[in-house]
Scaffold this motif. Structure first.
Motif, PDB file in Angstrom:
ATOM      1  N   LEU A  79       0.843  -1.196   0.000  1.00  0.00           N
ATOM      2  CA  LEU A  79       0.000   0.000   0.000  1.00  0.00           C
ATOM      3  C   LEU A  79       0.877   1.246   0.000  1.00  0.00           C
ATOM      4  O   LEU A  79       1.846   1.349   0.755  1.00  0.00           O
ATOM      5  N   THR A  80       0.525   2.207  -0.853  1.00  0.00           N
ATOM      6  CA  THR A  80       1.273   3.457  -0.957  1.00  0.00           C
ATOM      7  C   THR A  80       0.811   4.449   0.118  1.00  0.00           C
ATOM      8  O   THR A  80      -0.165   4.213   0.829  1.00  0.00           O
ATOM      9  N   ASP A  82      -0.720   7.187  -0.299  1.00  0.00           N
ATOM     10  CA  ASP A  82      -2.089   7.629  -0.573  1.00  0.00           C
ATOM     11  C   ASP A  82      -3.048   6.448  -0.746  1.00  0.00           C
ATOM     12  O   ASP A  82      -4.104   6.570  -1.361  1.00  0.00           O
ATOM     13  N   GLU A  83      -2.655   5.310  -0.171  1.00  0.00           N
ATOM     14  CA  GLU A  83      -3.522   4.145  -0.008  1.00  0.00           C
ATOM     15  C   GLU A  83      -3.961   3.521  -1.332  1.00  0.00           C
ATOM     16  O   GLU A  83      -5.089   3.072  -1.497  1.00  0.00           O
ATOM     17  N   GLU A  84      -3.020   3.479  -2.283  1.00  0.00           N
ATOM     18  CA  GLU A  84      -3.229   2.743  -3.524  1.00  0.00           C
ATOM     19  C   GLU A  84      -2.472   1.415  -3.433  1.00  0.00           C
ATOM     20  O   GLU A  84      -1.388   1.343  -2.850  1.00  0.00           O
ATOM     21  N   LEU A 108       1.363   7.412  -4.992  1.00  0.00           N
ATOM     22  CA  LEU A 108       1.461   6.672  -6.254  1.00  0.00           C
ATOM     23  C   LEU A 108       2.118   7.493  -7.353  1.00  0.00           C
ATOM     24  O   LEU A 108       2.942   6.976  -8.111  1.00  0.00           O
ATOM     25  N   THR A 138      -0.192  -0.625 -10.675  1.00  0.00           N
ATOM     26  CA  THR A 138      -1.158  -0.863  -9.612  1.00  0.00           C
ATOM     27  C   THR A 138      -1.788  -2.236  -9.841  1.00  0.00           C
ATOM     28  O   THR A 138      -1.769  -2.780 -10.953  1.00  0.00           O
ATOM     29  N   LYS A 170      -8.987  -2.752   1.761  1.00  0.00           N
ATOM     30  CA  LYS A 170      -8.697  -2.106   0.473  1.00  0.00           C
ATOM     31  C   LYS A 170      -8.675  -3.138  -0.650  1.00  0.00           C
ATOM     32  O   LYS A 170      -9.202  -2.904  -1.755  1.00  0.00           O
ATOM     33  N   LEU A 174     -11.242  -3.446  -3.960  1.00  0.00           N
ATOM     34  CA  LEU A 174     -10.743  -3.428  -5.328  1.00  0.00           C
ATOM     35  C   LEU A 174     -11.214  -4.654  -6.100  1.00  0.00           C
ATOM     36  O   LEU A 174     -11.656  -4.552  -7.258  1.00  0.00           O
TER      37      LEU A 174
END
Length: 300
Positions: A79-80, A82-84, A108, A138, A170, A174
């Motif tokens: 997880l980045t 910014d939560e990507e 990201l 991603t 998360k 997705l």
């Protein structure tokens, strides 16, 4: 007959009685079938896209493996800031990119500037991938680009970290967005992460085995209490050996298969070993050399 002998007989009798009683009341339940794991012949999964052929987790690696004809990919996710969710193995960026620090320190858009080919040279030692435009992907991008592939997803962020605490939910959201439940396996070395994810999935997604689950299965297999093992995983992705314990025997594979649990072995780059494992009953090979695996196993 001496006192010690009598005690030994008593212990043996008690152990036999315990085995008989548990055998009578505990019936092993195999895992229910999952669409992602329904295949007629052994499969090949390219490890991080086939990381001996191109930079690991790079667009080129996945594309090369796909063109070779693999059935899917084995990937890691993190997880980045910014939560990507990105496809990346290491906690730190320096081993494979030109950036330093942790994945979680970057959003990201900054990670997209990283050069995944910065340290990579091909097998012949001639061609560098540096400055070749290899960007971090991603998970959503990978799912979109390869809808036909089985993707084995390994959660790398530890459960006690901030990123790890968010990852199960998360990831579920997705997969829900992409409607990808039937073409993925979700696993982690951390059993807790698998359990957390399954709070959302409720066994609708194929689950791999964490380290604790593998230990439980092997302990049951080597004991007289195999019938007490009730699996929580739909597939085992394991090495051929863990510490001093061999995990590649035909008998161990048969034990798991009897519970409707296929076994995939990582990371296998030797064609002779690939053939041996398949002969022993393995249902999948995870490899950095998908080119060798395709040739060795002659899969369609």
């Amino acid at each position: 007959m001496g006192k010690k002998t009598n005690v030994a007989f008593a212990i043996a009798a008690a152990a036999g009685a315990a085995w008989a009683s548990t055998k009578a009341f505990s019936k092993p339940q195999g895992r229910s079938a999952k669409e992602a794991l329904e295949y007629e012949h052994p499969i090949i999964l390219a490890h991080r896209g086939g990381s001996a052929l191109a930079p690991e987790c790079s667009p080129s690696a996945f594309e090369i493996a796909a063109k070779l004809g693999v059935h899917g990919f084995e990937i890691d996710i993190r997880l980045t800031k910014d939560e990507e969710i990105i496809v990346f193995h290491d906690e730190y960026l320096g081993r494979v990119t030109n950036l330093t620090g942790k994945v979680a320190d970057y959003p990201l858009n900054e990670l997209k500037k990283a050069d995944l080919g910065y340290h990579f040279v091909d097998l012949e030692g001639k061609n560098s991938y540096r400055d070749g435009g290899e960007q971090i992907m991603t998970l959503g991008e990978l799912l979109d680009k390869y809808p036909q592939m089985l993707i084995n997803i390994d959660i790398k962020d530890a459960p006690q970290t901030y990123e790890g605490s968010l990852m199960p939910s998360k990831l579920w959201r997705l997969l829900e967005e992409k409607e990808a439940f039937q073409r993925v396996v979700v696993t982690s070395f951390y059993d807790e992460q698998i359990d957390r994810f399954n709070l959302y999935a409720q066994n609708t997604v194929a689950l791999g085995a964490g380290e604790r689950e593998v230990r439980k299965a092997y302990a049951a297999f080597t004991s007289q209490f195999k019938h007490l093992y009730h699996p929580k995983a739909d597939v085992f992705q394991i090495p051929v050996k863990s510490s001093m314990f061999p995990l590649d025997s035909a008998h161990f594979i048969k034990f798991l298969n009897s519970l409707n649990i296929p076994v995939h072995y990582w990371t296998i780059d030797d064609p002779i070993m690939m053939k041996k494992l398949i002969k022993n009953g393995a249902k999948g090979i995870i490899t950095d050399r998908p080119d060798l695996a395709i040739e060795a196993l002659k899969l369609d």
